[in-house]
Design a protein around this motif. Structure first.
Motif, short mmCIF file in Angstrom:
data_model
loop_
_atom_site.label_atom_id
_atom_site.label_comp_id
_atom_site.label_asym_id
_atom_site.label_seq_id
_atom_site.Cartn_x
_atom_site.Cartn_y
_atom_site.Cartn_z
N HIS A 90 -15.90 1.24 0.10
CA HIS A 90 -15.45 1.34 1.81
C HIS A 90 -13.80 -0.83 1.77
O HIS A 90 -12.94 1.26 2.95
N ALA A 91 -13.98 -0.38 1.24
CA ALA A 91 -12.51 -1.64 0.62
C ALA A 91 -11.06 -0.90 0.48
O ALA A 91 -10.57 -0.30 1.52
N GLU A 92 -11.58 0.25 -0.60
CA GLU A 92 -10.50 0.99 -0.52
C GLU A 92 -10.24 1.60 0.07
O GLU A 92 -9.26 2.47 0.41
N LEU A 93 -11.33 2.62 0.72
CA LEU A 93 -11.02 3.51 1.90
C LEU A 93 -10.32 2.89 2.99
O LEU A 93 -9.39 3.31 3.79
N VAL A 94 -10.63 1.69 3.80
CA VAL A 94 -10.19 1.35 4.47
C VAL A 94 -8.87 1.19 4.38
O VAL A 94 -7.00 1.24 4.56
N GLU A 95 -7.58 0.45 3.13
CA GLU A 95 -7.11 -0.62 3.02
C GLU A 95 -5.87 1.34 2.30
O GLU A 95 -4.84 1.65 2.81
N ALA A 96 -6.17 2.55 1.98
CA ALA A 96 -5.84 3.52 1.73
C ALA A 96 -5.41 4.43 3.23
O ALA A 96 -4.64 4.77 4.33
N VAL A 97 -6.29 3.96 4.49
CA VAL A 97 -5.87 4.79 6.09
C VAL A 97 -4.74 3.42 6.60
O VAL A 97 -4.57 3.93 6.87
N GLU A 98 -5.04 2.53 5.87
CA GLU A 98 -3.74 1.94 6.59
C GLU A 98 -2.49 1.74 5.96
O GLU A 98 -1.40 1.68 6.41
N THR A 99 -2.53 2.10 4.45
CA THR A 99 -1.30 1.83 3.99
C THR A 99 -0.92 3.02 3.54
O THR A 99 -0.04 3.02 3.13
N GLY A 100 -1.54 4.22 3.25
CA GLY A 100 -1.41 5.84 3.22
C GLY A 100 -1.52 5.73 1.81
O GLY A 100 -0.82 6.71 0.70
N THR A 101 -1.56 4.67 1.05
CA THR A 101 -2.26 4.24 -0.85
C THR A 101 -3.30 4.44 -0.96
O THR A 101 -4.39 3.74 -0.53
#
Length: 142
Positions: A90-101
């Protein structure tokens, strides 16, 4: 395949033909989430094994293609995982949708990284995950 193309392909395929949708009659955990701004709603049904791992999970999603695809990919990705691993995903997905990485560990979930350019659609992808985290952390659900 470019990340935007992957996003479109994955979202459309999973929204049209979900692999983990429908009721789960033996469910011992149930959760739900909704976004009143857009009308997305997701209901989750799961069974944990004796070690606290998700043995089975299904979703019933009414909403946009992004929400439906996210719920379906999530259900496939978290089967066999424990609460701690689900929290990390979940934390990795949140980071991905916020940063694009997106880290490689996200697998197909990395398809949602392009949502960093569409702030209003991020919640669509994250709603099923929020419902899952709430369900797993709910004291009534063990």
């Amino acid at each position: 395949m470019a990340q935007d193309d992957l996003y479109r392909t994955v979202v459309l395929e999973r929204a049209r033909a979900p692999q983990h949708a429908g009721p789960l009659p033996a469910a011992t955990l149930n959760g739900q989430g909704s976004n009143p701004l857009c009308g997305d709603r997701v209901q989750l049904h799961a069974v944990l094994d004796g070690q606290g791992r998700i043995e089975a999970i299904r979703h019933e999603t009414r909403g946009c293609a992004i929400c439906a695809a996210s719920a379906d990919l999530m259900a496939g990705r978290v089967t066999g995982q424990d609460r701690a691993h689900v929290g990390r995903l979940h934390a990795e997905l949140v980071e991905a949708v916020e940063t694009g990485t997106a880290p490689a560990e996200l697998g197909e979930l990395a398809a949602f990284a392009p949502l960093h350019q569409h702030r209003s659609r991020r919640r669509c992808a994250l709603l099923p995950w929020s419902a899952l985290i709430d369900m797993l952390n709910d004291d009534k659900n063990g």
